[in-house]
Design a protein around this motif. Structure first.
Motif, PDB file in Angstrom:
ATOM      1  N   CYS A  71     -28.059 -42.889 -90.407  1.00 48.37           N
ATOM      2  CA  CYS A  71     -28.927 -43.695 -89.549  1.00 48.37           C
ATOM      3  C   CYS A  71     -29.150 -45.047 -90.218  1.00 48.37           C
ATOM      4  O   CYS A  71     -29.386 -45.112 -91.429  1.00 48.37           O
ATOM      5  CB  CYS A  71     -30.276 -43.016 -89.342  1.00 48.37           C
ATOM      6  SG  CYS A  71     -30.195 -41.410 -88.529  1.00 48.37           S
ATOM      7  N   LEU A 104     -34.365 -38.325 -88.049  1.00 47.99           N
ATOM      8  CA  LEU A 104     -34.215 -39.272 -89.148  1.00 47.99           C
ATOM      9  C   LEU A 104     -34.359 -38.583 -90.500  1.00 47.99           C
ATOM     10  O   LEU A 104     -33.615 -38.886 -91.442  1.00 47.99           O
ATOM     11  CB  LEU A 104     -35.254 -40.389 -89.025  1.00 47.99           C
ATOM     12  CG  LEU A 104     -35.071 -41.370 -87.865  1.00 47.99           C
ATOM     13  CD1 LEU A 104     -36.226 -42.357 -87.819  1.00 47.99           C
ATOM     14  CD2 LEU A 104     -33.756 -42.126 -88.001  1.00 47.99           C
ATOM     15  N   ALA A 135     -31.231 -36.739 -91.633  1.00 48.81           N
ATOM     16  CA  ALA A 135     -30.003 -37.521 -91.832  1.00 48.81           C
ATOM     17  C   ALA A 135     -29.544 -37.452 -93.279  1.00 48.81           C
ATOM     18  O   ALA A 135     -30.355 -37.389 -94.209  1.00 48.81           O
ATOM     19  CB  ALA A 135     -30.239 -38.973 -91.430  1.00 48.81           C
ATOM     20  N   VAL A 166     -29.945 -42.693 -94.796  1.00 53.61           N
ATOM     21  CA  VAL A 166     -30.742 -43.601 -93.961  1.00 53.61           C
ATOM     22  C   VAL A 166     -30.736 -44.959 -94.638  1.00 53.61           C
ATOM     23  O   VAL A 166     -31.346 -45.141 -95.692  1.00 53.61           O
ATOM     24  CB  VAL A 166     -32.187 -43.098 -93.787  1.00 53.61           C
ATOM     25  CG1 VAL A 166     -33.002 -44.109 -92.969  1.00 53.61           C
ATOM     26  CG2 VAL A 166     -32.222 -41.731 -93.116  1.00 53.61           C
ATOM     27  N   CYS A 194     -31.016 -46.661 -79.898  1.00 57.82           N
ATOM     28  CA  CYS A 194     -32.124 -45.933 -80.540  1.00 57.82           C
ATOM     29  C   CYS A 194     -33.174 -45.554 -79.482  1.00 57.82           C
ATOM     30  O   CYS A 194     -33.504 -46.380 -78.628  1.00 57.82           O
ATOM     31  CB  CYS A 194     -32.731 -46.821 -81.616  1.00 57.82           C
ATOM     32  SG  CYS A 194     -34.299 -46.266 -82.284  1.00 57.82           S
ATOM     33  N   GLU A 233     -29.620 -41.252 -82.551  1.00 56.76           N
ATOM     34  CA  GLU A 233     -30.061 -40.460 -83.703  1.00 56.76           C
ATOM     35  C   GLU A 233     -30.309 -39.007 -83.295  1.00 56.76           C
ATOM     36  O   GLU A 233     -29.957 -38.074 -84.029  1.00 56.76           O
ATOM     37  CB  GLU A 233     -31.319 -41.069 -84.313  1.00 56.76           C
ATOM     38  CG  GLU A 233     -31.084 -42.367 -85.071  1.00 56.76           C
ATOM     39  CD  GLU A 233     -30.863 -43.569 -84.169  1.00 56.76           C
ATOM     40  OE1 GLU A 233     -30.223 -44.542 -84.608  1.00 56.76           O
ATOM     41  OE2 GLU A 233     -31.340 -43.539 -83.004  1.00 56.76           O
TER      42      GLU A 233
END
Length: 253
Positions: free
Chosen positions: A36, A56, A59, A62, A167, A171
């Motif tokens: 991300c 998030l 992930a 990031v 977004c 994600e």
């Protein structure tokens, strides 16, 4: 790669090239994973959207896409962190993929955008292995459609999947597809339109002084005015609160 918790995010740390190297390593291993590229808007959205925040936090990487996040790491934690923007990652990864023979897939965007992408790659990265380009319907997909998409990408042999859904949709999609697609996925959002020339990127001086958001606002005022008014104001308040909290903790020690 190490991560630093910052409000609703855990931001991956390291020099810019380390991000490239780690993403390529995930691609070579065909490890189901995702990246991300985070900015202030995503941080505020994650604070208010549990499903988005979950995506998030899960992930593998990031990146601090926005300069304000990179500067916040310095202000709050004394960490000198490179900005790792999607607009830089995308062309650099395409070049690296071409150089070492990795195959890529583009998922998302309109048919017109993907046709322009195909033409751009043919001109600028003629030896790049493009496993596929897929424009999904602009509506929520049914479970069988999601499985079909996962199968298409898996059978294509793609090692890097560039996800262009915007977004927070991209994600959440990557979070759902982790474990189903044997590749590293990257949510590149607005980076692709800039790469293929549909939009212009801010001048270097604006990027340096954290003003790239204002350049985008000028280009798309109707769509971005409310977002930046709300998210930037909210972030300044949260950042100030976090700084005061850390100062108080430091004094107690």
């Amino acid at each position: 790669m190490h991560k630093q918790k910052h409000l609703s995010l855990k931001i991956t740390l390291g020099p810019y090239q380390t991000f490239i190297d780690n993403i390529l390593d995930l691609a070579k291993k065909r490890q189901s994973s995702y990246v991300c590229v985070a900015n202030v808007h995503m941080l505020i959205e994650a604070k208010n959207d549990k499903a988005f925040r979950r995506a998030l936090l899960a992930a593998d990487i990031v990146t601090p896409d926005g300069m304000p996040l990179a500067k916040a790491l310095k202000l709050l934690y004394g960490i000198d962190q490179d900005r790792v923007a999607g607009m830089d990652l995308l062309p650099d990864l395409l070049k690296s993929a071409q150089d070492i023979g990795l195959s890529v897939f583009f998922y998302g965007g309109s048919d017109q955008m993907l046709e322009k992408t195909r033409a751009y790659i043919k001109t600028n990265f003629p030896k790049l292995q493009v496993a596929g380009l897929y424009s999904p319907p602009f509506r929520p997909l049914k479970d069988e459609e999601k499985n079909e998409v996962a199968n298409i990408i898996q059978e294509s042999g793609a090692q890097i999947v560039f996800v262009v859904l915007g977004c927070p949709k991209q994600e959440k999609w990557m979070y759902e597809m982790k474990g189903k697609i044997p590749a590293v996925m990257l949510g590149i959002g607005g980076a692709l339109p800039v790469l293929i020339g549909e939009q212009k990127r801010a001048p270097k001086w604006m990027q340096k002084y954290s003003l790239e958001w204002s350049y985008r606002l000028i280009q798309e005022p109707k769509r971005l005015f409310r977002r930046y008014l709300v998210t930037n104001s909210s972030y300044v308040m949260l950042l100030a609160g976090q700084k005061i909290k850390l100062m108080l903790v430091s004094k107690k020690k």
